[in-house]
Motif scaffolding. Structure first.
Motif, PDB file in Angstrom:
ATOM      1  N   VAL A   1       0.904  -1.172   0.142  1.00  0.00           N
ATOM      2  CA  VAL A   1      -0.195  -0.044  -0.072  1.00  0.00           C
ATOM      3  C   VAL A   1       0.761   1.228  -0.192  1.00  0.00           C
ATOM      4  O   VAL A   1       1.837   1.280   0.807  1.00  0.00           O
ATOM      5  CB  VAL A   1      -0.823   0.104   1.356  1.00  0.00           C
ATOM      6  CG1 VAL A   1      -1.701   1.302   1.058  1.00  0.00           C
ATOM      7  CG2 VAL A   1      -1.821  -1.335   1.026  1.00  0.00           C
ATOM      8  N   LEU A   2       0.656   2.214  -0.971  1.00  0.00           N
ATOM      9  CA  LEU A   2       1.571   3.237  -1.197  1.00  0.00           C
ATOM     10  C   LEU A   2       0.947   4.225  -0.254  1.00  0.00           C
ATOM     11  O   LEU A   2      -0.365   4.284  -0.210  1.00  0.00           O
ATOM     12  CB  LEU A   2       1.774   3.643  -2.737  1.00  0.00           C
ATOM     13  CG  LEU A   2       2.263   2.632  -3.632  1.00  0.00           C
ATOM     14  CD1 LEU A   2       2.206   3.167  -4.844  1.00  0.00           C
ATOM     15  CD2 LEU A   2       3.661   2.378  -3.223  1.00  0.00           C
ATOM     16  N   CYS A   3       1.604   5.125   0.215  1.00  0.00           N
ATOM     17  CA  CYS A   3       1.245   6.290   1.009  1.00  0.00           C
ATOM     18  C   CYS A   3       2.259   7.426   1.135  1.00  0.00           C
ATOM     19  O   CYS A   3       3.163   7.350   0.570  1.00  0.00           O
ATOM     20  CB  CYS A   3       1.054   5.681   2.607  1.00  0.00           C
ATOM     21  SG  CYS A   3       2.567   5.007   3.065  1.00  0.00           S
ATOM     22  N   ALA A   4       1.749   8.598   1.707  1.00  0.00           N
ATOM     23  CA  ALA A   4       2.729   9.858   1.712  1.00  0.00           C
ATOM     24  C   ALA A   4       3.492   9.837   3.052  1.00  0.00           C
ATOM     25  O   ALA A   4       3.625  10.773   3.645  1.00  0.00           O
ATOM     26  CB  ALA A   4       1.656  11.120   1.851  1.00  0.00           C
TER      27      ALA A   4
ATOM     28  N   ASP B   1      11.598   0.531   8.722  1.00  0.00           N
ATOM     29  CA  ASP B   1      13.019   0.092   8.292  1.00  0.00           C
ATOM     30  C   ASP B   1      13.850   1.458   8.110  1.00  0.00           C
ATOM     31  O   ASP B   1      14.214   1.830   7.094  1.00  0.00           O
ATOM     32  CB  ASP B   1      12.815  -0.402   7.009  1.00  0.00           C
ATOM     33  CG  ASP B   1      13.966  -1.186   6.663  1.00  0.00           C
ATOM     34  OD1 ASP B   1      15.050  -1.348   7.558  1.00  0.00           O
ATOM     35  OD2 ASP B   1      14.362  -1.566   5.422  1.00  0.00           O
ATOM     36  N   TYR B   2      14.253   2.168   9.098  1.00  0.00           N
ATOM     37  CA  TYR B   2      14.957   3.533   8.980  1.00  0.00           C
ATOM     38  C   TYR B   2      16.254   3.399   8.618  1.00  0.00           C
ATOM     39  O   TYR B   2      17.104   2.719   9.466  1.00  0.00           O
ATOM     40  CB  TYR B   2      14.728   3.903  10.655  1.00  0.00           C
ATOM     41  CG  TYR B   2      15.557   5.628  10.676  1.00  0.00           C
ATOM     42  CD1 TYR B   2      14.641   6.400  10.279  1.00  0.00           C
ATOM     43  CD2 TYR B   2      16.645   5.676  11.098  1.00  0.00           C
ATOM     44  CE1 TYR B   2      15.329   7.727  10.371  1.00  0.00           C
ATOM     45  CE2 TYR B   2      17.503   6.752  10.955  1.00  0.00           C
ATOM     46  CZ  TYR B   2      16.758   7.889  10.895  1.00  0.00           C
ATOM     47  OH  TYR B   2      17.164   8.866  10.928  1.00  0.00           O
ATOM     48  N   ASP B   3      16.558   4.027   7.537  1.00  0.00           N
ATOM     49  CA  ASP B   3      17.685   4.190   6.840  1.00  0.00           C
ATOM     50  C   ASP B   3      18.434   2.650   6.801  1.00  0.00           C
ATOM     51  O   ASP B   3      19.640   2.798   6.952  1.00  0.00           O
ATOM     52  CB  ASP B   3      18.637   4.993   7.428  1.00  0.00           C
ATOM     53  CG  ASP B   3      18.973   5.122   8.921  1.00  0.00           C
ATOM     54  OD1 ASP B   3      19.022   3.916   9.415  1.00  0.00           O
ATOM     55  OD2 ASP B   3      19.434   6.102   9.392  1.00  0.00           O
ATOM     56  N   GLY B   4      17.737   1.810   6.563  1.00  0.00           N
ATOM     57  CA  GLY B   4      18.265   0.227   6.447  1.00  0.00           C
ATOM     58  C   GLY B   4      19.319  -0.060   5.310  1.00  0.00           C
ATOM     59  O   GLY B   4      19.830  -0.984   5.447  1.00  0.00           O
ATOM     60  N   GLU B   5      19.095   0.930   4.565  1.00  0.00           N
ATOM     61  CA  GLU B   5      20.107   0.719   3.260  1.00  0.00           C
ATOM     62  C   GLU B   5      21.369   1.400   3.345  1.00  0.00           C
ATOM     63  O   GLU B   5      22.238   0.976   2.602  1.00  0.00           O
ATOM     64  CB  GLU B   5      19.310   1.574   1.920  1.00  0.00           C
ATOM     65  CG  GLU B   5      17.918   0.681   1.569  1.00  0.00           C
ATOM     66  CD  GLU B   5      16.888   1.711   0.760  1.00  0.00           C
ATOM     67  OE1 GLU B   5      16.234   1.275  -0.225  1.00  0.00           O
ATOM     68  OE2 GLU B   5      16.866   2.979   1.350  1.00  0.00           O
TER      69      GLU B   5
ATOM     70  N   THR C   1      10.143   4.128   3.132  1.00  0.00           N
ATOM     71  CA  THR C   1      10.095   5.446   2.364  1.00  0.00           C
ATOM     72  C   THR C   1      11.285   5.783   1.524  1.00  0.00           C
ATOM     73  O   THR C   1      12.208   5.025   1.791  1.00  0.00           O
ATOM     74  CB  THR C   1       9.899   6.684   3.440  1.00  0.00           C
ATOM     75  OG1 THR C   1      11.095   7.155   3.828  1.00  0.00           O
ATOM     76  CG2 THR C   1       8.950   6.186   4.752  1.00  0.00           C
ATOM     77  N   ALA C   2      10.862   6.706   0.654  1.00  0.00           N
ATOM     78  CA  ALA C   2      12.005   7.364   0.011  1.00  0.00           C
ATOM     79  C   ALA C   2      12.647   8.471   0.723  1.00  0.00           C
ATOM     80  O   ALA C   2      13.486   9.241   0.048  1.00  0.00           O
ATOM     81  CB  ALA C   2      11.613   7.716  -1.575  1.00  0.00           C
TER      82      ALA C   2
ATOM     83  N   ARG D   1       7.260  12.655  -0.659  1.00  0.00           N
ATOM     84  CA  ARG D   1       6.215  12.280  -0.060  1.00  0.00           C
ATOM     85  C   ARG D   1       5.883  10.870  -0.509  1.00  0.00           C
ATOM     86  O   ARG D   1       4.621  10.779  -0.552  1.00  0.00           O
ATOM     87  CB  ARG D   1       4.870  13.156   0.024  1.00  0.00           C
ATOM     88  CG  ARG D   1       5.302  14.739   0.065  1.00  0.00           C
ATOM     89  CD  ARG D   1       6.070  14.805   1.699  1.00  0.00           C
ATOM     90  NE  ARG D   1       5.163  14.293   2.721  1.00  0.00           N
ATOM     91  CZ  ARG D   1       5.946  13.481   3.783  1.00  0.00           C
ATOM     92  NH1 ARG D   1       7.264  13.568   3.780  1.00  0.00           N
ATOM     93  NH2 ARG D   1       4.995  13.065   4.771  1.00  0.00           N
ATOM     94  N   MET D   2       6.861   9.942  -0.524  1.00  0.00           N
ATOM     95  CA  MET D   2       6.594   8.591  -1.010  1.00  0.00           C
ATOM     96  C   MET D   2       6.874   7.649   0.176  1.00  0.00           C
ATOM     97  O   MET D   2       7.973   7.654   0.487  1.00  0.00           O
ATOM     98  CB  MET D   2       7.401   8.557  -2.242  1.00  0.00           C
ATOM     99  CG  MET D   2       6.915   7.117  -3.129  1.00  0.00           C
ATOM    100  SD  MET D   2       5.418   7.628  -4.007  1.00  0.00           S
ATOM    101  CE  MET D   2       6.117   8.748  -5.313  1.00  0.00           C
TER     102      MET D   2
END
Length: 467
Positions: free
Chosen positions: A177-180, A284-288, A312-313, A322-323
């Motif tokens: 589900v995409l959200c802002a 998943d805060y800054d998991g990348e 999020t992006a 806002r993705m």
């Protein structure tokens, strides 16, 4: 002729006062439009021929009105440039406001606040290329009203592949589900939990107050979990009782302490959710962005039916997009969609298609790898500069570090940073008001925030603030 309409490339309403000659009325209407700011300085006026045709009057009448206003200084006329509103014709209201306005307060020159990426590093050219391709390939129905509350299927499919490959997430496109952004996702989940008669959500003892506020705004209470070097002490969940129906965790890189949730505590969280029917909300805060360890996969991979994965992006690309996205357990999907509404009103379909193209082309992976190297260099420079001054922790991943301080020093050092024109935050800012954790004086330094040009002076300001 009152209330005539003329076309200046855009519509402009001119009130030509009744009882006056046409030339005088037109001259005064144009003069007032320039004086009040309705015609901005530099605006090009139509030729006298076309303007006369629009107004239904003689061309000479318009030419004479133009000439008079040029002589007064309201307009300028140059060969090849046409007739324009003079640059010195400033609106009266704007001039009056400039005289009375108080000087704006200038913010700090530099910022090491956490929670933001380097905004100057946004991949503008690659994003523009993805946008052009997405716009060219977009089906006609993408330009209509959105009817699927989950968001564009193209982005959900791209995310499913990426999340499975890069984060170990089990992600069926139909369950995304995409959200802002994260806050919007948490707001929706708060509604769902309340509808399920959940009364309490466990949260980490240090975290963002805005996230706690979103949960309390949904009618839920938050209960803090103990934190240490192994992350949240999820073994305590078993003793929280039936009121606690969900837990919000940042397993990959706890915000703000920087700890990674250990395998044993991950397993304890999943066991609690399975035994009592609870839900785990995984931020998943800054998991990348990891540097000194093997990638830590998402907790969701241990039990996709008990974990809601949220990403999020905002940190990888930009918060301005806002993705965000949720990967929702099957039995929760209908409730989340009902909370969101029947249409996807939260983000532009064209931006969703652009991000889908950006991911699918490999540009997202290339950008993340490049930023990982950039942030690692900054982290290494920060650690080297602070060697022998203060202990630094939470640096194996993410975009911030924690600087431990002597007891009682946090507030004075935040103030000392302000004197160095540097925005900085202490760890106390993130402490849950009901937490029984020992008080820990520390600074939370967001080394991802400054632009490349601002990084060195921001680091210098930090060093100057330290004793």
């Amino acid at each position: 002729m009152t209330g005539s309409w003329a076309t200046f490339g855009a519509d402009l309403h001119l009130d030509l006062a009744a009882g006056r000659g046409l030339r005088a009325a037109l001259t005064e209407a144009l003069r007032e439009a320039a004086r009040s700011g309705r015609l901005a300085p530099g605006t090009r006026l139509p030729s006298s021929r076309s303007f006369a045709a629009d107004l239904g009057i003689a061309r000479n009448t318009v030419a004479e009105a133009y000439a008079e206003l040029v002589a007064e200084g309201w307009l300028t006329a140059r060969q090849g440039s046409g007739t324009r509103v003079a640059e010195r014709a400033r609106p009266r209201r704007a001039a009056a406001a400039a005289r009375t306005r108080h000087p704006a307060r200038r913010g700090p020159a530099y910022s090491l606040l956490p929670g933001s990426p380097d905004l100057g590093a946004f991949p503008r050219m690659a994003w523009a290329a993805a946008a052009r391709r997405a716009l060219t390939d977009a089906p006609n129905e993408a330009f209509g009203y959105a009817t699927d509350a989950r968001g564009r299927v193209e982005l959900r499919e791209a995310l499913a592949g990426y999340l499975a490959r890069a984060r170990g997430v089990y992600a069926d496109p139909d369950r995304i589900v995409l959200c802002a952004g994260f806050a919007h996702a948490l707001m929706l989940l708060g509604r769902v939990l309340r509808e399920r008669r959940v009364r309490e959500v466990a949260v980490e003892g240090y975290g963002l107050d805005v996230h706690r506020d979103l949960l309390t705004g949904a009618g839920l209470t938050t209960r803090p979990l103990w934190l240490d070097g192994d992350g949240a002490r999820t073994t305590d969940l078993a003793g929280f009782g039936p009121r606690t129906g969900a837990v919000l965790l940042t397993p990959a890189h706890q915000f703000p302490t920087g700890a990674a949730l250990t395998p044993g505590r991950r397993a304890a969280a999943v066991d609690w959710a399975r035994t009592g029917g609870g839900l785990i909300l995984e931020d998943d805060y800054d998991g990348e962005f990891r540097y000194d360890r093997q990638p830590v996969g998402a907790l969701q991979g241990l039990d996709p039916d008990r974990v809601v994965y949220l990403g999020t992006a905002s940190k990888s690309l930009s918060p301005a997009l806002r993705m965000g996205w949720m990967v929702v357990p099957p039995d929760l999907l209908d409730e989340v969609l009902a909370a969101k509404g029947r249409t996807d009103w939260t983000s532009s379909a064209l931006e969703q298609l652009t991000l889908a193209r950006f991911i699918g082309s490999g540009a997202y992976d290339r950008h993340v790898r490049g930023m990982r190297l950039r942030y690692r260099r900054r982290r290494d420079e920060l650690v080297a500069a602070l060697a022998g001054k203060v202990p630094v922790s939470g640096i194996a991943a993410g975009l911030h570090a924690v600087l431990d301080l002597p007891a009682g020093a946090e507030r004075s050092l935040v103030q000392a940073a302000a004197w160095q024109d540097l925005a900085l935050e202490g760890l106390a800012r993130y402490r849950h008001p009901d937490s029984d954790l020992p008080v820990r004086d520390a600074l939370v330094v967001g080394y991802g925030t400054p632009s490349d040009s601002a990084w060195a002076p921001a680091l210098a300001a930090l060093l100057a603030a330290l004793p």
